[in-house]
Write an enzyme that holds these catalytic residues in place. Structure first.
Site, PDB file in Angstrom:
ATOM      1  N   GLY A   1       0.828  -1.207   0.000  1.00  0.00           N
ATOM      2  CA  GLY A   1       0.000   0.000   0.000  1.00  0.00           C
ATOM      3  C   GLY A   1       0.859   1.252   0.000  1.00  0.00           C
TER       4      GLY A   1
ATOM      5  N   THR B   1      -6.312  -2.842  -2.460  1.00  0.00           N
ATOM      6  CA  THR B   1      -6.046  -1.420  -2.736  1.00  0.00           C
ATOM      7  C   THR B   1      -4.555  -1.160  -2.894  1.00  0.00           C
ATOM      8  OG1 THR B   1      -6.088  -0.869  -0.368  1.00  0.00           O
ATOM      9  CG2 THR B   1      -8.148  -0.562  -1.595  1.00  0.00           C
TER      10      THR B   1
ATOM     11  N   TYR C   1      -0.313 -17.928   8.741  1.00  0.00           N
ATOM     12  CA  TYR C   1       0.845 -18.525   9.427  1.00  0.00           C
ATOM     13  C   TYR C   1       2.114 -17.942   8.816  1.00  0.00           C
ATOM     14  CZ  TYR C   1       4.527 -21.721  10.726  1.00  0.00           C
ATOM     15  OH  TYR C   1       5.706 -22.237  11.198  1.00  0.00           O
TER      16      TYR C   1
ATOM     17  N   SER D   1      -5.459  -2.090   5.199  1.00  0.00           N
ATOM     18  CA  SER D   1      -6.861  -1.628   5.237  1.00  0.00           C
ATOM     19  C   SER D   1      -7.103  -0.689   4.066  1.00  0.00           C
ATOM     20  CB  SER D   1      -7.171  -0.849   6.523  1.00  0.00           C
ATOM     21  OG  SER D   1      -8.511  -0.373   6.478  1.00  0.00           O
TER      22      SER D   1
ATOM     23  N   LYS E   1     -13.748  -6.233   8.215  1.00  0.00           N
ATOM     24  CA  LYS E   1     -13.027  -7.479   8.526  1.00  0.00           C
ATOM     25  C   LYS E   1     -11.550  -7.221   8.824  1.00  0.00           C
ATOM     26  CE  LYS E   1     -15.664 -11.105   6.241  1.00  0.00           C
ATOM     27  NZ  LYS E   1     -15.699 -12.053   5.114  1.00  0.00           N
TER      28      LYS E   1
ATOM     29  N   TYR F   1     -15.184   2.202   8.506  1.00  0.00           N
ATOM     30  CA  TYR F   1     -13.748   2.436   8.724  1.00  0.00           C
ATOM     31  C   TYR F   1     -13.507   2.886  10.163  1.00  0.00           C
ATOM     32  CZ  TYR F   1      -9.038   4.305   7.753  1.00  0.00           C
ATOM     33  OH  TYR F   1      -7.683   4.576   7.752  1.00  0.00           O
TER      34      TYR F   1
ATOM     35  N   TYR G   1      -5.123  -6.944  24.322  1.00  0.00           N
ATOM     36  CA  TYR G   1      -3.956  -7.839  24.251  1.00  0.00           C
ATOM     37  C   TYR G   1      -2.796  -7.269  25.075  1.00  0.00           C
ATOM     38  CZ  TYR G   1      -5.427 -11.403  20.896  1.00  0.00           C
ATOM     39  OH  TYR G   1      -6.037 -12.478  20.298  1.00  0.00           O
TER      40      TYR G   1
ATOM     41  N   THR H   1      -2.386  11.838   5.256  1.00  0.00           N
ATOM     42  CA  THR H   1      -1.012  11.749   4.754  1.00  0.00           C
ATOM     43  C   THR H   1      -1.032  11.625   3.234  1.00  0.00           C
ATOM     44  OG1 THR H   1      -0.341  10.751   6.826  1.00  0.00           O
ATOM     45  CG2 THR H   1       1.134  10.421   4.954  1.00  0.00           C
TER      46      THR H   1
ATOM     47  N   ARG I   1      -8.651  10.398  -2.620  1.00  0.00           N
ATOM     48  CA  ARG I   1      -8.410  11.358  -1.545  1.00  0.00           C
ATOM     49  C   ARG I   1      -8.051  12.716  -2.139  1.00  0.00           C
ATOM     50  NH1 ARG I   1      -5.287   7.453   2.615  1.00  0.00           N
ATOM     51  NH2 ARG I   1      -4.672   6.477   0.650  1.00  0.00           N
TER      52      ARG I   1
HETATM   53  N1  UDP Z   1     -12.515  16.305  -0.852  1.00  0.00           N
HETATM   54  C1  UDP Z   1     -12.833  17.217  -1.845  1.00  0.00           C
HETATM   55  N2  UDP Z   1     -12.635  16.841  -3.140  1.00  0.00           N
HETATM   56  C2  UDP Z   1     -12.160  15.625  -3.496  1.00  0.00           C
HETATM   57  C3  UDP Z   1     -11.824  14.700  -2.477  1.00  0.00           C
HETATM   58  C4  UDP Z   1     -12.024  15.078  -1.163  1.00  0.00           C
HETATM   59  O1  UDP Z   1     -13.277  18.339  -1.565  1.00  0.00           O
HETATM   60  O2  UDP Z   1     -12.009  15.379  -4.706  1.00  0.00           O
HETATM   61  C5  UDP Z   1     -12.683  16.716   0.556  1.00  0.00           C
HETATM   62  C6  UDP Z   1     -13.465  15.751   1.427  1.00  0.00           C
HETATM   63  O3  UDP Z   1     -14.841  16.014   1.359  1.00  0.00           O
HETATM   64  C7  UDP Z   1     -12.878  16.029   2.782  1.00  0.00           C
HETATM   65  C8  UDP Z   1     -11.438  16.427   2.490  1.00  0.00           C
HETATM   66  O4  UDP Z   1     -11.403  16.780   1.118  1.00  0.00           O
HETATM   67  O5  UDP Z   1     -13.523  17.121   3.392  1.00  0.00           O
HETATM   68  C9  UDP Z   1     -10.446  15.287   2.718  1.00  0.00           C
HETATM   69  O6  UDP Z   1     -10.931  14.161   2.030  1.00  0.00           O
HETATM   70  P1  UDP Z   1     -10.093  12.823   1.877  1.00  0.00           P
HETATM   71  O7  UDP Z   1     -10.943  11.888   1.095  1.00  0.00           O
HETATM   72  O8  UDP Z   1      -8.755  13.133   1.342  1.00  0.00           O
HETATM   73  O9  UDP Z   1      -9.860  12.290   3.342  1.00  0.00           O
HETATM   74  P2  UDP Z   1     -10.710  12.329   4.713  1.00  0.00           P
HETATM   75  O10 UDP Z   1      -9.988  13.292   5.549  1.00  0.00           O
HETATM   76  O11 UDP Z   1     -12.124  12.760   4.433  1.00  0.00           O
HETATM   77  O12 UDP Z   1     -10.627  10.934   5.192  1.00  0.00           O
END
Ligand code: UDP
Length: 328
Positions: A10, A35, A62, A75, A91, A145, A159, A175, A186
């Site tokens: 990832g 992913t 294992y 994840s 899961k 999530y 644990y 990040t 993101r």
């Molecule tokens: N966001 C946005 N345009 C995009 C993708 C995300 O305006 O194309 C916004 C989203 O609604 C959130 C923020 O950017 O308010 C961060 O989104 P991201 O999916 O990166 O991560 P999150 O912090 O929500 O897990």
């Protein structure tokens, strides 16, 4: 040390794998590529200190041989991924964490959980300190999530208390950096890819919601220090420099010199209105703080995507095993 890293192919898992190998350790990497991407670990082919197993940590696992550390990074982590993969997300946070803890217990290894700022939900305390319990909607679409990671924290502490396992919990805040998928969903990767493709930047809501963006090298440094020198208490690792989403769009437009416009789209359900880490605990216990300012980190990430998009053939193709990317 010999460590197991789940999610090793990832975005974060592969950078962390590189870091452990650079420090001279051995890494057993586990990933099922739902992913993650083989391209993120392709450069490790032939490295004698790296072994890769294609496997889902949510199934019985294992691992042969000794281990000193188990780092659970597997994840889905982008909202569009965990909305598409809700059951797998639940899961891997629950069964996957139990399996990873079981391996740590059997090997007498230190356990490290990749948790998230999402445990704070749509926070009523700002900035977020580790002692804040959060404001999470358990039955909303993001709950798969958030609650999986909250369960993962709970079982890690169980644990630790019951089996006396040495454990760590990092709460990772937004990040970004190289190796994010172009279609990751993101905000940083979306805006950069849209700007480079001269498409409108999709700002959700009015763009007044805030996030605090941490460059991947800073995040990995904090994680490595927490693994080596930290304690069992949850620790925020993120960059406290806070921006509205609209400000981020403007930074990306400026740094890419793109003429793309901003297109306002509906705000996703339960999208947190603010997010910013309080990092006093990391400063005090680890001597850690982020070093890469957002403009510098975003500029480096733009270069990564520029090269990636330029290396793709014109037309429609798949990059990093993701949804088709239109390259112009
Ligand atoms: N966001 C946005 N345009 C995009 C993708 C995300 O305006 O194309 C916004 C989203 O609604 C959130 C923020 O950017 O308010 C961060 O989104 P991201 O999916 O990166 O991560 P999150 O912090 O929500 O897990």
């Amino acid at each position: 040390m010999r460590v197991l890293i789940t999610g090793a192919a990832g975005f974060l898992g592969s950078h962390l794998t590189d870091r452990f190998l650079r420090e001279g350790h051995e890494v057993v990497g586990l990933d099922n590529f739902i992913t993650g991407s083989p391209e993120n670990i392709a450069h490790l082919t032939g490295n004698e200190r790296f072994r890769f197993i294609r496997h889902n940590i949510s199934d019985f696992t294992y691992i042969a041989g000794p281990l000193e550390g188990v780092l659970h990074f597997a994840s889905p982590a982008s909202p569009i991924d965990y909305l598409e993969l809700p059951i797998q997300t639940l899961k891997v946070g629950s069964l996957g964490t139990l399996n990873a803890l079981g391996i740590a217990k059997a090997k007498g290894a230190r356990f490290f959980l990749a948790s998230t700022s999402e445990v704070y939900g749509d926070p009523l305390v700002h900035p977020q300190t580790e002692d804040y319990w959060g404001n999470v909607n358990p039955i909303g679409p993001r709950g798969v999530y958030d609650e999986a990671k909250r369960f993962a924290e709970a079982v890690t502490m169980a644990y630790h208390r019951y089996h006396a396992i040495d454990t760590r919990i990092v709460r990772i805040f937004n990040t970004y950096g190289p190796r994010m998928r172009p279609q990751d969903g993101r905000v940083v990767s979306n805006f950069i890819v849209q700007a480079l493709n001269r498409e409108p930047l999709t700002v959700y809501g009015d763009g007044s919601q805030t996030r605090s963006f941490c460059y991947v090298d800073d995040e990995v440094e904090g994680i490595y220090r927490l693994f080596m020198n930290g304690d069992a208490g949850p620790t925020n690792i993120g960059n406290p420099d806070e921006y509205t989403v609209k400000e981020l769009a403007e930074i990306v437009l400026e740094l890419t010199r793109s003429s793309s416009e901003i297109s306002y789209q509906p705000l996703p359900t339960d999208d947190p209105k603010v997010r910013r880490p309080n990092i006093e605990r990391a400063r005090e216990t680890l001597g850690w703080e982020p070093r890469v300012p957002v403009r510098e980190g975003v500029a480096r990430t733009i270069e990564y995507f520029r090269t990636l998009l330029a290396s793709a053939q014109p037309g429609t193709r798949t990059v990093h095993g993701s949804a088709p990317l239109v390259v112009r």
